[in-house]
Design a protein around this motif. Sequence first.
Motif, PDB file in Angstrom:
ATOM      1  N   ARG A   9      47.531  43.295  40.530  1.00  0.00           N
ATOM      2  CA  ARG A   9      47.614  42.958  41.950  1.00  0.00           C
ATOM      3  C   ARG A   9      46.229  42.779  42.557  1.00  0.00           C
ATOM      4  O   ARG A   9      45.992  41.833  43.325  1.00  0.00           O
ATOM      5  CB  ARG A   9      48.389  44.050  42.694  1.00  0.00           C
ATOM      6  N   LEU A  12      44.689  39.530  41.448  1.00  0.00           N
ATOM      7  CA  LEU A  12      45.292  38.416  42.166  1.00  0.00           C
ATOM      8  C   LEU A  12      44.756  38.329  43.592  1.00  0.00           C
ATOM      9  O   LEU A  12      44.459  37.238  44.090  1.00  0.00           O
ATOM     10  CB  LEU A  12      46.812  38.574  42.180  1.00  0.00           C
ATOM     11  N   CYS A  16      42.820  35.105  45.182  1.00  0.00           N
ATOM     12  CA  CYS A  16      43.233  34.484  46.446  1.00  0.00           C
ATOM     13  C   CYS A  16      42.081  34.472  47.449  1.00  0.00           C
ATOM     14  O   CYS A  16      41.840  33.470  48.146  1.00  0.00           O
ATOM     15  CB  CYS A  16      44.436  35.225  47.042  1.00  0.00           C
ATOM     16  N   TRP A 162      48.499  32.404  44.777  1.00  0.00           N
ATOM     17  CA  TRP A 162      49.579  33.388  44.622  1.00  0.00           C
ATOM     18  C   TRP A 162      50.836  32.733  44.051  1.00  0.00           C
ATOM     19  O   TRP A 162      51.488  33.282  43.166  1.00  0.00           O
ATOM     20  CB  TRP A 162      49.903  34.032  45.972  1.00  0.00           C
TER      21      TRP A 162
END
Length: 495
Positions: A9, A12, A16, A162
């Motif tokens: 997470r 990611l 982003c 995402w």
Amino acid sequence: MKLSEQKLRWILIGLCTSAAIRVFVFAAAFPFFNNVDEQAHVDLVVKYAHAKPPRSVEPFASEAALYFAVYSTPEYFVTPEQYGGQYPSPNWLLPREQLQKILDDEIPFWESRLNHESGEPPLYYAVAGGWMNVGRILNLRGPSLLYWVRFLNVGLAAALVWVGFAATRSAFPNNEFLQLGVPMLLAVWPQSAFYSIQGDALAPLCFGIAFLGLAKLLQSERVGIAVAIWTGLAVAATCLIKTSNLPLPLIAIAVIALKIFLGARKGTPALTLGVFLLSIGLPLGIWFAWNHHNFGDLTATKSKIELLGWTRKPFSEWWSHPIFTLHGITEFWPGLIASFWRGEFVWHLQRMASAAADAFYAISSAIVILATGVLLLRRRSMQDDQRLILAFALLSFVSIVAFLVVLSISFDFGQCPYPSREHPYFTSGRLLNAAAVPFFLLFVYAIDRFGSWTKQQWLRWTLLGATVLVLVISQLQVNAPAFSSRYNFFHRKSL
């Protein structure tokens, strides 16, 4: 070693954020108005912001003409030598009397010209027009308002990363390399459409969402009707951004129908296909009806074609096109795929490109497309569902390329500067943007398979890292001149 959910997470989130920062910096560095018809797109955003969508090929609006007159830079279209070696000060710094003279000349000029993009699909312009109105509520004016609209792409780029991760994870839940590789490439993708006001930045997000939904529809034993609805709407939305995306619904419908016909998913009723078709067909049907009523044809392209001076060639003359020669294909493919990777901006009338990077884009992309096609012919190389997803990804990308080939060979372009009789090819890579998530999935999958074939797992990450490095370095190199512009966002204190 498999990463924990928490680490994944955070990676990611970092990707982003990197995408958002990259788009913000470069979108701010480029002044207005670039060579990719940014004037035309800004005009449509202004009209949609005032809830006045074009009903025909209309002249430019007065508000847009004011923006062009005051905030345009000559740096895209004119060399500094034509100004004696140095560009003049921006118009907004001129004394009031001189500025008024420019306004008196420029505004009527733009108001007398027709916007050839008037019939473009409405979705991006409606979204950007709404975003412009939010900027007005925040009391933004002039160039600050224009950059506010352009910065809409910051959020689109982060969301695309995402969605790329989510789609890949849905399709390949046990392959961490693919799950990270696709968003890594999307985070550094140097497509200049994200640094401009135009719909080509929204298309990859919409079709990425559609690809996510299609992966669920193709893999799950039982899928709720809701998935079929939002997937169909996402496919339709992609077409409501760009007419060149019209092949994508056909590919999506064919793949879903094939899956149902083969009975590969026992719990899938024909109702799923029906709902999916309705979710695509209803929005597109409304758009077609609007176009036919106001522009006289379903896609609102007839008037644009007439304005540009194109004429349709007889079918028998299509096959003499130079694209069917070795010289033609070596001109078409490298130009198209390089501009898909890095965009189409010019600066001082020179393409903002790196010859070495362009060669990498053309060669590596051709290898990926051909290698994936070969792998898909080998049934034993993957699970049936994943094979179908990869086939859909490949067909999505190839179908738009094929559509551009058909457009290239079916028109005589007359005196139009692009495409032209001398260069009769549609090589605007931004028209492929919708298929970005499928394409980068194919790209990373090819790297993954090559690493598995050589039994050198470290090689996968090395090749992926080298690709990311090429994208980052080439982007910094080719876009660097824009940072010194006196017309850009970073000089806004003088605006």
